[in-house]
Design a protein around this motif. Structure first.
Motif, PDB file in Angstrom:
ATOM      1  N   HIS A  47      37.336  47.786  45.276  1.00  0.00           N
ATOM      2  CA  HIS A  47      38.013  48.256  44.080  1.00  0.00           C
ATOM      3  C   HIS A  47      39.442  47.725  44.098  1.00  0.00           C
ATOM      4  O   HIS A  47      40.152  47.921  45.076  1.00  0.00           O
ATOM      5  CB  HIS A  47      38.048  49.787  44.034  1.00  0.00           C
ATOM      6  N   ILE A  48      39.838  47.044  43.037  1.00  0.00           N
ATOM      7  CA  ILE A  48      41.224  46.598  42.903  1.00  0.00           C
ATOM      8  C   ILE A  48      41.897  47.562  41.935  1.00  0.00           C
ATOM      9  O   ILE A  48      41.534  47.629  40.762  1.00  0.00           O
ATOM     10  CB  ILE A  48      41.313  45.146  42.427  1.00  0.00           C
ATOM     11  N   VAL A  49      42.867  48.302  42.451  1.00  0.00           N
ATOM     12  CA  VAL A  49      43.547  49.335  41.680  1.00  0.00           C
ATOM     13  C   VAL A  49      44.898  48.785  41.230  1.00  0.00           C
ATOM     14  O   VAL A  49      45.686  48.329  42.045  1.00  0.00           O
ATOM     15  CB  VAL A  49      43.748  50.608  42.533  1.00  0.00           C
ATOM     16  N   GLY A  50      45.152  48.827  39.945  1.00  0.00           N
ATOM     17  CA  GLY A  50      46.417  48.317  39.424  1.00  0.00           C
ATOM     18  C   GLY A  50      46.342  46.826  39.164  1.00  0.00           C
ATOM     19  O   GLY A  50      45.343  46.161  39.435  1.00  0.00           O
ATOM     20  N   GLN A  51      47.415  46.299  38.669  1.00  0.00           N
ATOM     21  CA  GLN A  51      47.502  44.872  38.331  1.00  0.00           C
ATOM     22  C   GLN A  51      47.823  44.056  39.580  1.00  0.00           C
ATOM     23  O   GLN A  51      48.823  44.312  40.237  1.00  0.00           O
ATOM     24  CB  GLN A  51      48.602  44.665  37.275  1.00  0.00           C
TER      25      GLN A  51
END
Length: 69
Positions: A47-51
């Motif tokens: 999961h990539i959270v944020g930009q």
């Protein structure tokens, strides 16, 4: 529910991964690629959270070695 090992033997991915890896606003593309490869190898969810601090355009992703993404 089948174990991860049984899914692996059947050549399927586990729809319910045991380990989830979260990256909060990743800054270094090669490190993100290494972690993505680790997640694939372990059958984990990434999961990539944020930009991210880098571009996810096709050419930038290919240059960073993430072209299998």
């Amino acid at each position: 529910m089948l174990s991860n090992f049984v899914y692996l033997l059947q050549g399927k991915s586990n729809p319910w991964p045991i380990v989830h890896i979260a990256l909060f606003r990743p800054e270094i593309p090669p490190n993100t690629g290494n972690i993505a490869r680790l997640a694939v190898g372990m059958g984990s969810a990434l999961h990539i959270v944020g930009q991210p601090a880098f571009s996810l355009s096709e050419s930038a992703v290919r240059r960073a070695g993430l072209d299998y993404w």
